[in-house]
Design a protein around this motif. Structure first.
Motif, PDB file in Angstrom:
ATOM      1  N   TRP A  94       1.067  -0.984   0.257  1.00 38.09           N
ATOM      2  CA  TRP A  94      -0.157  -0.207   0.163  1.00 38.09           C
ATOM      3  C   TRP A  94       0.346   1.507   0.383  1.00 38.09           C
ATOM      4  CZ3 TRP A  94      -0.496   4.052   3.200  1.00 38.09           C
ATOM      5  CH2 TRP A  94      -1.711   4.938   2.868  1.00 38.09           C
ATOM      6  N   PHE A  95       1.838   1.696   0.641  1.00 34.93           N
ATOM      7  CA  PHE A  95       2.698   2.331   1.122  1.00 34.93           C
ATOM      8  C   PHE A  95       3.943   2.981   0.167  1.00 34.93           C
ATOM      9  CE2 PHE A  95       6.899   4.567   2.582  1.00 34.93           C
ATOM     10  CZ  PHE A  95       6.327   5.573   2.867  1.00 34.93           C
ATOM     11  N   THR A  96       4.033   1.750  -1.182  1.00 34.54           N
ATOM     12  CA  THR A  96       4.721   1.338  -2.542  1.00 34.54           C
ATOM     13  C   THR A  96       4.334   2.813  -3.169  1.00 34.54           C
ATOM     14  OG1 THR A  96       6.365  -0.263  -1.725  1.00 34.54           O
ATOM     15  CG2 THR A  96       6.049   0.133  -4.131  1.00 34.54           C
ATOM     16  N   GLU A  97       2.546   1.908  -3.696  1.00 36.12           N
ATOM     17  CA  GLU A  97       1.584   2.814  -4.333  1.00 36.12           C
ATOM     18  C   GLU A  97       1.336   4.031  -3.772  1.00 36.12           C
ATOM     19  OE1 GLU A  97      -0.558   2.347  -7.991  1.00 36.12           O
ATOM     20  OE2 GLU A  97       0.882   1.145  -7.129  1.00 36.12           O
ATOM     21  N   TYR A  98       1.329   3.954  -3.379  1.00 32.42           N
ATOM     22  CA  TYR A  98       0.746   5.620  -2.186  1.00 32.42           C
ATOM     23  C   TYR A  98       1.628   6.309  -2.562  1.00 32.42           C
ATOM     24  CZ  TYR A  98      -0.538   8.734   0.751  1.00 32.42           C
ATOM     25  OH  TYR A  98      -0.327  10.079   2.424  1.00 32.42           O
ATOM     26  N   LYS A  99       3.251   6.581  -2.081  1.00 28.16           N
ATOM     27  CA  LYS A  99       4.315   7.276  -2.577  1.00 28.16           C
ATOM     28  C   LYS A  99       4.960   7.352  -3.967  1.00 28.16           C
ATOM     29  CE  LYS A  99       6.049   8.122   1.320  1.00 28.16           C
ATOM     30  NZ  LYS A  99       6.553  10.312   0.904  1.00 28.16           N
ATOM     31  N   LYS A 100       5.052   6.368  -4.565  1.00 26.73           N
ATOM     32  CA  LYS A 100       4.267   6.027  -6.215  1.00 26.73           C
ATOM     33  C   LYS A 100       3.441   7.132  -7.305  1.00 26.73           C
ATOM     34  CE  LYS A 100       2.939   2.793  -8.886  1.00 26.73           C
ATOM     35  NZ  LYS A 100       3.209   1.155  -9.279  1.00 26.73           N
ATOM     36  N   ASN A 101       2.305   7.352  -5.990  1.00 25.46           N
ATOM     37  CA  ASN A 101       1.367   8.184  -7.081  1.00 25.46           C
ATOM     38  C   ASN A 101       0.836   9.686  -5.976  1.00 25.46           C
ATOM     39  OD1 ASN A 101      -0.830   8.049  -8.713  1.00 25.46           O
ATOM     40  ND2 ASN A 101      -2.502   8.168  -7.267  1.00 25.46           N
ATOM     41  N   ASN A 102       2.513   9.943  -5.413  1.00 26.92           N
ATOM     42  CA  ASN A 102       2.371  11.175  -5.130  1.00 26.92           C
ATOM     43  C   ASN A 102       1.268  11.442  -3.666  1.00 26.92           C
ATOM     44  OD1 ASN A 102       4.904  12.209  -6.669  1.00 26.92           O
ATOM     45  ND2 ASN A 102       3.084  12.525  -8.103  1.00 26.92           N
ATOM     46  N   GLY A 103       0.677  10.159  -2.569  1.00 33.04           N
ATOM     47  CA  GLY A 103       1.119  10.214  -1.492  1.00 33.04           C
ATOM     48  C   GLY A 103      -0.987  10.802  -2.476  1.00 33.04           C
ATOM     49  N   ILE A 104      -1.618   9.821  -2.585  1.00 29.61           N
ATOM     50  CA  ILE A 104      -2.839  10.249  -3.964  1.00 29.61           C
ATOM     51  C   ILE A 104      -3.449   8.394  -4.024  1.00 29.61           C
ATOM     52  CG2 ILE A 104      -4.628  11.106  -5.743  1.00 29.61           C
ATOM     53  CD1 ILE A 104      -2.712  13.126  -6.179  1.00 29.61           C
TER      54      ILE A 104
END
Length: 205
Positions: A94-104
């Motif tokens: 979840w965190f990897t995806e969250y960061k990859k999408n600039n917190g969105i």
């Protein structure tokens, strides 16, 4: 196979003396613990065929099976992986995806959260309750809040499905009124992020 064994044990319970009833009750509780989903499905379709005394007895067996599961599962691991390890792996994704999408947050985050809820919500929600007590980074708090929000939606959808089911539509007028009042209380509770899963399961049976 489950239904045959279940009915056989229930008949044995009803015909036995006090000692025999205790043995039958233990057997029924163990059978339910090993077949939670089958039991819940069976009761949702057949509860109207039992008298109130039998339903109360089966609720006791169900609650006993849940307590036993919690005691076993508190130290249970899958292979060598504990529940918290499993949650941590979900969080890392979840965190990897969250960061990859600039917190969105996006549909990938949603899919990860729903996998967690579908796995733990009905039978092992206490694992999520343990998770909610953990305080960490700001991102972890967002992860927890997302789980809470989607858990609220998950149970609301379960309630909506129940309202559309024959189990609810076929209730008598007084039982339907009582059930509706109880469900309104549940909706108010989950609106405040309080999840009494045992109560939810009982009222949607």
């Amino acid at each position: 196979m489950f239904e045959i064994e279940f009915i056989s044990l229930l008949n044995e319970y009803k015909k036995s003396d006090e000692y025999g009833r205790k043995k039958a009750e233990e057997s029924i509780s163990k059978l339910i613990a090993s077949n939670i989903e089958k039991f819940e499905d069976f009761m949702s379709k057949n509860s109207q065929n039992f008298d109130q005394e039998t339903i109360s007895f089966l609720k006791q067996c169900y609650e006993k099976s849940q307590q036993n599961d919690e005691e076993e599962d508190s130290s249970k691991v899958v292979g060598n992986i504990s529940d918290m390890d499993i949650i941590k792996r979900y969080y890392d994704k979840w965190f990897t995806e969250y960061k990859k999408n600039n917190g969105i947050l996006n549909e990938v985050n949603e899919k990860i959260v729903m996998e967690i809820i579908n796995f733990y919500a009905l039978n092992r929600f206490y694992v999520l309750e343990q998770l909610f007590k953990v305080h960490d980074t700001e991102e972890f708090e967002k992860f927890k809040n997302m789980i809470k929000n989607y858990a609220r939606r998950y149970f609301a959808e379960k309630i909506e499905q129940y309202y559309e089911s024959d189990s609810y539509k076929n209730l008598g007028i007084f039982e339907k009124r009582r059930k509706k009042k109880a469900i309104v209380e549940i909706l108010n509770e989950i609106g405040e992020y309080r999840f009494n899963v045992k109560k939810i399961t009982e009222e949607l049976a």
